[in-house]
Design a protein around this motif. Structure first.
Motif, PDB file in Angstrom:
ATOM      1  N   LEU A  18      40.197  91.791  30.064  1.00 21.61           N
ATOM      2  CA  LEU A  18      40.936  90.546  29.899  1.00 21.61           C
ATOM      3  C   LEU A  18      41.818  90.577  28.660  1.00 21.61           C
ATOM      4  N   ARG A  21      45.007  92.109  29.279  1.00 22.07           N
ATOM      5  CA  ARG A  21      45.810  91.256  30.145  1.00 22.07           C
ATOM      6  C   ARG A  21      45.827  91.708  31.600  1.00 22.07           C
ATOM      7  N   MET A  22      44.693  92.250  32.052  1.00 19.43           N
ATOM      8  CA  MET A  22      44.548  92.531  33.479  1.00 19.43           C
ATOM      9  C   MET A  22      44.289  91.223  34.203  1.00 19.43           C
ATOM     10  N   PRO A  23      44.693  91.100  35.459  1.00 18.68           N
ATOM     11  CA  PRO A  23      44.393  89.874  36.208  1.00 18.68           C
ATOM     12  C   PRO A  23      42.878  89.647  36.299  1.00 18.68           C
ATOM     13  N   ILE A  24      42.481  88.383  36.237  1.00 20.52           N
ATOM     14  CA  ILE A  24      41.070  88.040  36.203  1.00 20.52           C
ATOM     15  C   ILE A  24      40.354  88.509  37.463  1.00 20.52           C
ATOM     16  N   SER A  27      39.766  92.252  37.399  1.00 20.98           N
ATOM     17  CA  SER A  27      38.755  92.571  36.397  1.00 20.98           C
ATOM     18  C   SER A  27      37.356  92.247  36.908  1.00 20.98           C
TER      19      SER A  27
END
Length: 108
Positions: A18, A21-24, A27
């Motif tokens: 997170l 800044r990976m998509p939730i 992740s």
């Protein structure tokens, strides 16, 4: 490795993803797949990866939320909400707290 240690590694990996800044959703899928793989094995992890999204999306109770949001989006962009708000404002202007009552009636 104990399940608690695997869980702590999973939480740490999720926080790192997170922060990168990976998509939730991606992740969460990656961490849960890795955790199931580490605790139970690869075959059950693949089985859950293929079955759980369908079971989640196939429930009628959960499909009401996206349809409610879609209905609100369509009503807003078609101008229906503005007309309802203006009509309720004219009818309910004499009530105490008329703007609040108007918002509730227009939303209903």
């Amino acid at each position: 490795m104990q399940n608690e240690i695997i869980g702590l590694y999973g939480i740490a990996a999720l926080v790192v993803m997170l922060l990168l800044r990976m998509p939730i959703g991606i992740s969460l899928i990656a961490v849960s797949f890795s955790g199931i793989w580490a605790t139970v094995g690869l075959r059950p992890a693949w089985g859950l990866l293929t079955a759980v999204p369908y079971d989640f999306a196939a429930k009628w109770t959960l499909s009401a939320i996206p349809m409610f949001l879609l209905m609100g989006y369509i009503c807003f962009h078609s101008g229906l909400t503005r007309g309802l708000f203006d009509a309720c404002r004219v009818w309910l202007v004499r009530l105490p707290g008329g703007l609040a009552v108007t918002s509730v009636f227009a939303s209903a």
